[in-house]
Scaffold this motif. Structure first.
Motif, PDB file in Angstrom:
ATOM      1  N   ARG A 165      27.369   2.218 -34.226  1.00 41.17           N
ATOM      2  CA  ARG A 165      25.944   1.860 -34.027  1.00 41.17           C
ATOM      3  C   ARG A 165      25.047   0.615 -33.865  1.00 41.17           C
ATOM      4  NH1 ARG A 165      24.611   5.630 -38.597  1.00 41.17           N
ATOM      5  NH2 ARG A 165      26.538   7.055 -38.814  1.00 41.17           N
ATOM      6  N   ALA A 166      25.910  -0.482 -33.659  1.00 48.25           N
ATOM      7  CA  ALA A 166      25.389  -1.926 -33.297  1.00 48.25           C
ATOM      8  C   ALA A 166      25.195  -1.207 -31.792  1.00 48.25           C
ATOM      9  CB  ALA A 166      26.149  -2.951 -33.354  1.00 48.25           C
ATOM     10  N   VAL A 167      26.335  -0.620 -30.821  1.00 46.35           N
ATOM     11  CA  VAL A 167      26.497  -0.558 -29.729  1.00 46.35           C
ATOM     12  C   VAL A 167      25.219   0.887 -29.019  1.00 46.35           C
ATOM     13  CG1 VAL A 167      27.548   0.672 -27.642  1.00 46.35           C
ATOM     14  CG2 VAL A 167      28.619  -1.121 -29.553  1.00 46.35           C
ATOM     15  N   ILE A 168      25.214   1.643 -30.171  1.00 43.73           N
ATOM     16  CA  ILE A 168      24.255   2.182 -30.186  1.00 43.73           C
ATOM     17  C   ILE A 168      22.140   1.512 -30.386  1.00 43.73           C
ATOM     18  CG2 ILE A 168      22.510   4.532 -30.871  1.00 43.73           C
ATOM     19  CD1 ILE A 168      25.358   5.649 -31.854  1.00 43.73           C
ATOM     20  N   ARG A 169      22.348   0.470 -30.618  1.00 45.07           N
ATOM     21  CA  ARG A 169      21.310   0.042 -31.003  1.00 45.07           C
ATOM     22  C   ARG A 169      20.650  -0.840 -29.745  1.00 45.07           C
ATOM     23  NH1 ARG A 169      23.094  -0.489 -36.431  1.00 45.07           N
ATOM     24  NH2 ARG A 169      23.870  -2.158 -36.441  1.00 45.07           N
ATOM     25  N   ASP A 170      21.812  -1.452 -29.724  1.00 41.29           N
ATOM     26  CA  ASP A 170      21.689  -2.400 -28.189  1.00 41.29           C
ATOM     27  C   ASP A 170      21.178  -1.684 -27.171  1.00 41.29           C
ATOM     28  OD1 ASP A 170      22.382  -5.180 -26.235  1.00 41.29           O
ATOM     29  OD2 ASP A 170      23.325  -3.756 -25.605  1.00 41.29           O
ATOM     30  N   ALA A 171      22.619  -0.834 -26.852  1.00 41.35           N
ATOM     31  CA  ALA A 171      21.926   0.175 -25.871  1.00 41.35           C
ATOM     32  C   ALA A 171      20.667   0.687 -25.634  1.00 41.35           C
ATOM     33  CB  ALA A 171      22.358   1.144 -25.700  1.00 41.35           C
ATOM     34  N   MET A 172      19.987   1.477 -26.750  1.00 45.24           N
ATOM     35  CA  MET A 172      18.415   2.082 -26.970  1.00 45.24           C
ATOM     36  C   MET A 172      17.581   0.790 -26.704  1.00 45.24           C
ATOM     37  SD  MET A 172      19.261   4.613 -29.571  1.00 45.24           S
ATOM     38  CE  MET A 172      17.672   5.226 -29.366  1.00 45.24           C
ATOM     39  N   ALA A 173      17.865  -0.521 -27.389  1.00 48.36           N
ATOM     40  CA  ALA A 173      16.887  -1.322 -27.108  1.00 48.36           C
ATOM     41  C   ALA A 173      16.497  -1.743 -25.686  1.00 48.36           C
ATOM     42  CB  ALA A 173      17.679  -2.912 -28.192  1.00 48.36           C
ATOM     43  N   ARG A 174      17.781  -1.842 -25.101  1.00 47.43           N
ATOM     44  CA  ARG A 174      17.649  -2.208 -23.336  1.00 47.43           C
ATOM     45  C   ARG A 174      17.227  -0.536 -22.243  1.00 47.43           C
ATOM     46  NH1 ARG A 174      22.741  -3.366 -21.252  1.00 47.43           N
ATOM     47  NH2 ARG A 174      23.867  -2.406 -22.339  1.00 47.43           N
ATOM     48  N   GLY A 175      17.034   0.074 -23.189  1.00 49.47           N
ATOM     49  CA  GLY A 175      16.579   1.229 -22.310  1.00 49.47           C
ATOM     50  C   GLY A 175      16.816   2.066 -21.909  1.00 49.47           C
ATOM     51  N   LEU A 176      18.451   2.180 -21.826  1.00 49.40           N
ATOM     52  CA  LEU A 176      19.303   2.889 -21.732  1.00 49.40           C
ATOM     53  C   LEU A 176      19.470   4.186 -22.322  1.00 49.40           C
ATOM     54  CD1 LEU A 176      22.506   0.236 -21.509  1.00 49.40           C
ATOM     55  CD2 LEU A 176      21.018   0.781 -19.870  1.00 49.40           C
ATOM     56  N   ALA A 177      18.927   4.709 -23.369  1.00 51.02           N
ATOM     57  CA  ALA A 177      19.221   6.249 -23.877  1.00 51.02           C
ATOM     58  C   ALA A 177      17.783   6.721 -22.871  1.00 51.02           C
ATOM     59  CB  ALA A 177      18.797   5.753 -25.694  1.00 51.02           C
ATOM     60  N   THR A 178      18.396   7.755 -23.140  1.00 53.81           N
ATOM     61  CA  THR A 178      17.179   9.104 -22.359  1.00 53.81           C
ATOM     62  C   THR A 178      16.835  10.462 -23.628  1.00 53.81           C
ATOM     63  OG1 THR A 178      18.372  10.167 -21.004  1.00 53.81           O
ATOM     64  CG2 THR A 178      17.829   8.746 -19.941  1.00 53.81           C
ATOM     65  N   PRO A 179      15.893  10.361 -23.973  1.00 54.26           N
ATOM     66  CA  PRO A 179      15.700  11.724 -24.769  1.00 54.26           C
ATOM     67  C   PRO A 179      16.375  13.143 -24.168  1.00 54.26           C
ATOM     68  CG  PRO A 179      13.231  10.917 -23.824  1.00 54.26           C
ATOM     69  CD  PRO A 179      14.076  10.212 -22.577  1.00 54.26           C
TER      70      PRO A 179
END
Length: 272
Positions: A254-268
């Motif tokens: 969950r921490a990895v996910i939050r970091d990835a989303m904060a760095r704009g690595l997640a797409t809809p």
């Protein structure tokens, strides 16, 4: 509600290629009980490349949504995330590697648990064989019905004569009474011997042998149960260890996910 579903093909492929390990499903409870604060991950799933398997921490509806996303993304590995009613896909290699690393200790313990399971299966088969042997032995423990009926017939005859002798003694003189008493003693001896014969017929030699065999099988079952009990304790201890590792892994992911989303690595996530 927590749901873990897998449609992975049953093959010799490494577990990490299918779902990054069956271990991901071991933290479902941890994921289900995580605090649902704004901005936190509601559920996530790691979907293996070139496989149909997928593991979900989340609600039943997530499974339907994820299948649709799988069709859109194709055969590439990805991390699916649901947060605040929105779904996202992360395919960044470094992020996926961190997720695999987080679950590696649990996957390792899962393989050990699998080995324990196979060992338990072997012991279970041995116990099942002993159970069938005991059933077969019990089937031979049948009394000798023909002999029992014959003894019953002779006992009835002796009983009738004893009744007659008893009536005769009531009206006999001293000499006759002495003779009848001697005959009664003989009849009592006959009845005692018939009683012993009845017991022997009810418990034949075959039955006694069967009982001895059953005692031997029972002793073997007791011995066979000892490693099962010990293995069960080890599996219980390992299961608790896996739960603890799963909780740590879930928090790390969950921490990895939050970091990835904060760095704009997640797409809809694609809409099905």
């Amino acid at each position: 509600m927590v749901r873990h579903t897998s449609e992975a093909r049953r093959s010799a492929a490494p577990l990490s290629r299918i779902l990054a390990g069956l271990c991901l499903g071991l933290a479902l409870t941890a994921g289900a009980h995580a605090a649902r604060q704004p901005g936190t991950v509601d559920s996530y799933a790691l979907v293996g490349a070139n496989e149909r398997g997928m593991t979900i921490t989340g609600e039943a509806d997530d499974w339907r949504r994820l299948k649709a996303v799988r069709k859109q993304v194709g055969d590439r590995e990805f991390l699916w995330v649901r947060e605040g009613g929105k779904a996202w896909v992360i395919q960044d290699g470094a992020t996926l590697a961190k997720v695999h690393a987080a679950w590696e200790p649990v996957e390792r313990l899962g393989k050990q648990m699998g080995a324990y399971g196979q060992e338990m299966h072997r012991h279970g088969k041995a116990m099942d064989a002993l159970g069938r042997e005991m059933d077969r032995t019990a089937g031979t423990m049948q009394p000798d019905e023909r002999r029992i009926k014959d003894v019953e017939r002779r006992m009835s005859a002796v009983g009738r004569e004893m009744e007659q002798v008893g009536r005769g003694m009531a009206r006999a003189d001293a000499d006759e009474r002495a003779r009848l008493q001697a005959r009664m003693a003989e009849l009592q001896g006959d009845m005692s011997r018939l009683g012993a014969e009845m017991g022997d017929a009810a418990q034949s030699r075959a039955q006694r042998e069967a009982q001895q065999s059953m005692r031997q099988v029972s002793l073997r079952m007791d011995e066979a149960s000892k490693p099962i009990d010990e293995l069960g304790k080890r599996m219980d201890a390992l299961g608790k260890q896996m739960e603890r590792e799963s909780e740590r892994a879930d928090k790390a992911v969950r921490a990895v996910i939050r970091d990835a989303m904060a760095r704009g690595l997640a797409t809809p996530a694609p809409q099905g």
